[in-house]
Structures are given as structure tokens and as C-alpha cells.
Design a protein around this motif. Structure first.
Motif, PDB file in Angstrom:
ATOM      1  N   ILE A 127       0.834  -1.206   0.000  1.00  0.00           N
ATOM      2  CA  ILE A 127       0.000   0.000   0.000  1.00  0.00           C
ATOM      3  C   ILE A 127       0.868   1.254   0.000  1.00  0.00           C
ATOM      4  O   ILE A 127       0.550   2.249  -0.660  1.00  0.00           O
ATOM      5  N   THR A 128       1.980   1.217   0.726  1.00  0.00           N
ATOM      6  CA  THR A 128       2.904   2.349   0.715  1.00  0.00           C
ATOM      7  C   THR A 128       3.398   2.622  -0.699  1.00  0.00           C
ATOM      8  O   THR A 128       3.427   3.774  -1.166  1.00  0.00           O
ATOM      9  N   TYR A 129       3.779   1.567  -1.402  1.00  0.00           N
ATOM     10  CA  TYR A 129       4.258   1.729  -2.782  1.00  0.00           C
ATOM     11  C   TYR A 129       3.182   2.358  -3.662  1.00  0.00           C
ATOM     12  O   TYR A 129       3.454   3.289  -4.435  1.00  0.00           O
ATOM     13  N   LEU A 130       1.967   1.859  -3.551  1.00  0.00           N
ATOM     14  CA  LEU A 130       0.893   2.359  -4.407  1.00  0.00           C
ATOM     15  C   LEU A 130       0.638   3.847  -4.193  1.00  0.00           C
ATOM     16  O   LEU A 130       0.530   4.619  -5.159  1.00  0.00           O
TER      17      LEU A 130
ATOM     18  N   MET B  93       0.334   5.404  -7.841  1.00  0.00           N
ATOM     19  CA  MET B  93      -0.990   5.876  -8.238  1.00  0.00           C
ATOM     20  C   MET B  93      -1.032   7.371  -8.552  1.00  0.00           C
ATOM     21  O   MET B  93      -0.328   8.174  -7.942  1.00  0.00           O
ATOM     22  N   ASN B  94      -1.891   7.704  -9.499  1.00  0.00           N
ATOM     23  CA  ASN B  94      -2.181   9.099  -9.828  1.00  0.00           C
ATOM     24  C   ASN B  94      -3.269   9.587  -8.875  1.00  0.00           C
ATOM     25  O   ASN B  94      -4.460   9.296  -9.064  1.00  0.00           O
TER      26      ASN B  94
ATOM     27  N   ASP C 227      -6.458   7.453 -10.055  1.00  0.00           N
ATOM     28  CA  ASP C 227      -6.483   6.004  -9.936  1.00  0.00           C
ATOM     29  C   ASP C 227      -7.260   5.646  -8.669  1.00  0.00           C
ATOM     30  O   ASP C 227      -7.295   6.428  -7.714  1.00  0.00           O
ATOM     31  N   ARG C 228      -7.857   4.471  -8.660  1.00  0.00           N
ATOM     32  CA  ARG C 228      -8.639   4.022  -7.507  1.00  0.00           C
ATOM     33  C   ARG C 228      -7.933   2.885  -6.784  1.00  0.00           C
ATOM     34  O   ARG C 228      -7.259   2.070  -7.408  1.00  0.00           O
ATOM     35  N   PHE C 229      -8.139   2.832  -5.465  1.00  0.00           N
ATOM     36  CA  PHE C 229      -7.617   1.721  -4.677  1.00  0.00           C
ATOM     37  C   PHE C 229      -8.747   1.106  -3.866  1.00  0.00           C
ATOM     38  O   PHE C 229      -9.517   1.822  -3.214  1.00  0.00           O
ATOM     39  N   VAL C 230      -8.835  -0.215  -3.921  1.00  0.00           N
ATOM     40  CA  VAL C 230      -9.846  -0.950  -3.166  1.00  0.00           C
ATOM     41  C   VAL C 230      -9.146  -1.931  -2.235  1.00  0.00           C
ATOM     42  O   VAL C 230      -8.417  -2.816  -2.694  1.00  0.00           O
ATOM     43  N   LEU C 231      -9.359  -1.749  -0.943  1.00  0.00           N
ATOM     44  CA  LEU C 231      -8.821  -2.689   0.040  1.00  0.00           C
ATOM     45  C   LEU C 231      -9.870  -3.776   0.249  1.00  0.00           C
ATOM     46  O   LEU C 231     -10.736  -3.670   1.107  1.00  0.00           O
ATOM     47  N   SER C 232      -9.795  -4.825  -0.561  1.00  0.00           N
ATOM     48  CA  SER C 232     -10.805  -5.878  -0.469  1.00  0.00           C
ATOM     49  C   SER C 232     -10.718  -6.596   0.878  1.00  0.00           C
ATOM     50  O   SER C 232     -11.744  -6.980   1.436  1.00  0.00           O
TER      51      SER C 232
ATOM     52  N   ASN D  73      -8.670   7.067 -18.428  1.00  0.00           N
ATOM     53  CA  ASN D  73      -7.480   6.222 -18.516  1.00  0.00           C
ATOM     54  C   ASN D  73      -6.990   5.741 -17.158  1.00  0.00           C
ATOM     55  O   ASN D  73      -5.927   5.123 -17.052  1.00  0.00           O
ATOM     56  N   SER D  74      -7.748   6.029 -16.130  1.00  0.00           N
ATOM     57  CA  SER D  74      -7.342   5.659 -14.774  1.00  0.00           C
ATOM     58  C   SER D  74      -7.342   4.146 -14.591  1.00  0.00           C
ATOM     59  O   SER D  74      -8.012   3.406 -15.318  1.00  0.00           O
ATOM     60  N   LYS D  75      -6.604   3.712 -13.565  1.00  0.00           N
ATOM     61  CA  LYS D  75      -6.550   2.289 -13.231  1.00  0.00           C
ATOM     62  C   LYS D  75      -7.169   2.052 -11.861  1.00  0.00           C
ATOM     63  O   LYS D  75      -7.225   2.948 -11.014  1.00  0.00           O
TER      64      LYS D  75
END
Length: 273
Positions: A39-42, A47-48, A60-65, A137-139
Motif C-alpha cells: 500500500i505504501t508503494y501504491l 498511483m495518480n 487512480d482508484r484503490f480498493v482494500l478488499s 485512462n485511470s486504473k
């Protein structure tokens, strides 16, 4: 990649995790520590995102499943500047900002509320589809726990992502080999993981989830995949950074006492990586 920044930040992230869970007297240190480097790396490298505009459409989106690892996400968000780190003191307390699982309605930087295992990756698939329809174009980056992929919902989402060739979706598996009841292989065997995701139509990569050079290499390789969703299998250590928590299933959901907290912080501060 600023490796020294990532290493130093991850040490602060780990100390925050221990302090938060110690203060709350409940939480999940083992799985939070195992995914801290990813998560630190992201958030600090990949991430943008913009802390001043946490809801900007182009982000960019992050999901902590694996939502029970919320302390890791909160710690990174606090270090990044999404909210004042004084909020760490309120983890799991009534009326506080930081509850036991991520809450997208109230916590800046949280894109999806998560908790029930298996649902986060499904949300991520929907978000990736939505971004494609919006010509963004986001991830979408989604972090799963290895015990979590015992859930059937994960495989429905995995099948869907491959069917729609969601190359804007990158999932990361926090593969520490343990879950609340013990070893994955004893509870419900999940191997062979690589072959399973490949059979569902995903491009699969792997890395050491605590080695920033390997993590960076894997995510750069993911960027080159054009016609499939990507799964990065990150081999990690549950409780990483605290010797008495490492590879111990009992620390999945147990808060350290005062003595254990002090020892854990001392060990993290002396980490050489």
C-alpha cells in the motif's frame, strides 16, 4: 522510484499500525503489517492521486478488499496527508473518523467501503468497467487477502474481469499463507493460485511483497499488459517487521498489550531493509 523514501515511510506506517491497534485494544495487526509495503508503494510511488482533490475523476482508484487491514490503509493515508494523523488515536472508537473497516463516505482517500470478504474485488471490477465507459485512462488497484480468495464471489468477479478484458484492473494478492484459523492449506487449500487465475484469463505476475525493487518491477510489467486484467501475487509475511508476530496466525486479530507495543515499536525502528 525513491526507494529510501518508501522504506522510511513504511517504517512509520508500521509504527502507526501498532500504535492504532494498541490504542483501540482491538484490530488486525498481522494482515495489516503484511500488506504495508504494497500500500505504501501504491500511494507514494504508483498511483495518480492528489491529496487536495481526493475525488478527482482522473484519479487512480484503490480498493482494500481485505477490509480488516484498514489500519494499514489509514496509516498510509495519514502519512500521505489525506487527514490529520491525530485521527489515528480514534481507531474503532464510537464517533471517530477511522472505524474498523474503511468508510468511503467519511474518510478522504477511501474509494470503497469494504469489510465483507470477496466484495471488494467485485466493486473493483465494476469501477474498472465504469472508467472504461467514461473513457477515463485511470486504473483500479485492488488488494486481496489469500484467505479471502476462498470466497466464491471472488471467482465470479475474476471471471467477469477477464470476460470484459479489463486491462485497467490490477489486483494484488497479499499471499502470507495464514488466516484467522491457521494455515490456508489447513483451512481450505487455495493453491495452485497462479494457475487458477491464468485459467480464468488473467495475466499473472509475482513478487516479494516486501522488496520494493521487485514490487516496482511487477507493477511496471503490469502496465505493459494490454488485453487482460492483471494479478500480482505478492509473497508476504504475516506480521512483517515484528518478530513475535511474524508467521503467527494468532496475531491475525489480536491487539498488543503495553509491553508488546513497546517491543514492537523498538523492533520496527531498528529494521534494516
Amino acid at each position: 522510484m525513491n526507494k529510501n523514501l518508501l522504506i522510511n515511510t513504511s517504517k512509520e506506517v508500521r509504527k502507526n499500525i501498532i500504535d492504532m491497534i494498541h490504542s483501540a485494544k482491538s484490530g488486525h495487526p498481522g494482515g495489516s503489517l503484511s500488506c504495508a509495503d504494497i500500500i505504501t508503494y501504491l500511494f507514494f510511488e504508483k498511483m495518480n492521486i492528489d491529496v487536495n482533490y481526493p475525488k478527482m475523476e482522473s484519479r487512480d482508484r484503490f480498493v482494500l478488499s481485505k477490509g480488516h487491514a484498514a489500519p494499514a490503509l489509514y496509516s498510509v493515508l495519514g502519512e500521505k496527508g489525506f487527514f490529520n494523523k491525530i485521527e489515528f488515536n480514534g481507531l474503532r472508537k464510537t464517533g471517530a473518523l477511522l472505524q474498523g473497516h474503511p468508510d468511503s463516505k467519511h474518510v478522504p482517500g477511501v474509494d470503497v467501503s469494504t469489510g465483507s470478504l470477496g466484495q471488494g474485488i467485485s466493486n473493483a471490477v465494476g469501477m474498472a468497467l465504469g472508467l472504461r465507459l467514461s473513457n477515463e485512462n485511470s486504473k483500479v488497484y485492488c488488494l486481496l487477502g489469500d484467505g479471502e480468495i476462498q470466497e466464491g464471489l471472488v471467482w465470479e468477479a475474476t471471471m467477469c474481469a477477464a470476460h470484459y478484458k479489463l486491462n485497467n484492473l490490477v489486483a494484488i494478492l497479499d499471499y502470507n499463507g495464514l488466516q484467522i484459523d491457521g494455515k490456508n492449506d489447513d483451512v481450505m487449500r487455495i493453491s495452485p493460485v497462479k494457475e487458477k487465475f491464468e485459467s480464468f484469463g488473467w495475466h499473472v505476475l509475482s513478487c516479494d511483497g516486501h522488496n520494493y525493487e521487485e514490487i516496482d518491477k511487477a507493477f511496471k510489467a503490469a502496465d505493459e499488459v494490454k488485453d487482460k486484467p492483471v494479478m500480482i501475487i505478492a509473497k508476504t509475511i504475516k506480521g512483517k517487521g515484528v518478530s513475535f508476530m511474524e508467521n503467527q496466525a494468532g496475531w491475525h486479530g489480536q491487539a498488543p498489550n503495553d509491553e508488546q507495543r513497546d517491543l514492537a515499536i523498538k523492533e520496527i525502528e531498528s529494521l534494516e531493509v
